[in-house]
Design a protein around this motif. Structure first.
Motif, short mmCIF file in Angstrom:
data_model
loop_
_atom_site.label_atom_id
_atom_site.label_comp_id
_atom_site.label_asym_id
_atom_site.label_seq_id
_atom_site.Cartn_x
_atom_site.Cartn_y
_atom_site.Cartn_z
N HIS A 182 -21.79 -9.71 4.06
CA HIS A 182 -22.07 -8.53 4.89
C HIS A 182 -20.87 -7.58 4.99
O HIS A 182 -21.01 -6.47 5.47
N ARG A 183 -19.70 -8.06 4.58
CA ARG A 183 -18.50 -7.21 4.54
C ARG A 183 -17.60 -7.78 3.46
O ARG A 183 -16.68 -8.53 3.73
N LYS A 184 -17.89 -7.37 2.22
CA LYS A 184 -17.23 -7.98 1.07
C LYS A 184 -15.81 -7.48 0.87
O LYS A 184 -14.91 -8.23 0.53
N ARG A 185 -15.63 -6.16 1.07
CA ARG A 185 -14.32 -5.55 0.83
C ARG A 185 -13.98 -4.62 1.99
O ARG A 185 -14.88 -4.04 2.61
N THR A 186 -12.70 -4.48 2.28
CA THR A 186 -12.27 -3.62 3.37
C THR A 186 -12.61 -2.17 3.08
O THR A 186 -12.29 -1.64 2.01
#
Length: 243
Positions: free
Chosen positions: A145-149
């Motif tokens: 749900h939040r792979k990369r910043t």
């Protein structure tokens, strides 16, 4: 009394951040701000966007509005749903919480259309007595749900056939732009889940008895599907004509 309008366009309030920002050659100070994509999404759907900074109000904050967008942002204070803060909980702003929970209740009281986006969905759920998972990787065992910043990566969402959500989107499976580390746990009173990620996390809710309130966990303003914002503006026009 109907809301004001500009060129006949429904007035859509969008909750904004209070953050330190930089602009021009030298200016850096606390500002009311919002990702421009929200503004464009509302305007392209035929609405007139108005930013709503997180300030305390005694009521009447939605006066003149025809619809409300609860935008994304930092985490909700866990004490609002009876939990102690987890280590990963971040970006809590009690002032913004107070403002948005009040706006949501006032909008429902006036029967305004409301679209909750990411944090906005979570505000809707907590406002109705629901709870949150404070850090999804601890629940689902991954970072889907939040792979990369600072990147809105896509993942698949399955939508309940026959739901209002499916009717608005026009399909029951889609790729959505996402960026969140929290999610719905226990659903609040009157909320019905209508979409899920592949790992089972709730991605959309509808309200029983509130056909003009809808929340999604993804960020539709960051994608190329305008259907949710078109729905919101259409409902805003309808609601304004009834007042």
């Amino acid at each position: 009394m109907s809301g004001a309008s500009v060129g006949g366009a429904p007035i859509v309030g969008i909750t904004a951040y209070a953050e330190r920002a930089r602009w021009g050659e030298a200016w850096e100070m606390r500002a009311a701000l919002l990702p421009w994509e929200y503004v464009e999404a509302v305007a392209r759907a035929g609405g007139m966007p108005v930013l709503l900074p997180p300030v305390a109000a005694e009521g009447g904050a939605t006066a003149g509005l025809d619809a409300l967008v609860l935008a994304g942002g930092g985490d909700i204070a866990p004490d609002r749903y009876g939990a102690a803060p987890a280590d990963a909980t971040a970006g809590v702003d009690p002032g913004r919480d107070a403002s948005e929970f009040a706006l949501f209740e006032e909008a429902l009281g006036r029967r305004l259309p409301v679209l909750g986006v990411c944090r906005g969905l979570q505000v809707m759920n907590v406002a109705r007595g629901g709870t949150l998972h404070q850090h999804l990787p601890d629940v689902v065992g991954g970072n889907g749900h939040r792979k990369r910043t600072a990147v809105f990566d896509p993942h698949t969402v399955r939508v309940a056939p026959g739901s209002r959500t499916a009717g608005i989107l026009g399909r029951t499976e889609l790729e959505v732009p996402t960026y969140h580390h929290q999610g719905l746990d226990t659903l609040g009173e009157g909320l019905v889940a209508t979409a899920w990620a592949e790992d089972g996390i709730v991605e959309a809710v509808e309200f029983t008895g509130e056909p003009r309130a809808l929340g999604v966990q993804w960020h539709p303003e960051m994608g190329d599907d305008p259907s949710l914002f078109r729905w919101l503006v259409a409902e805003a026009r309808s609601a304004r004509s009834e007042r």
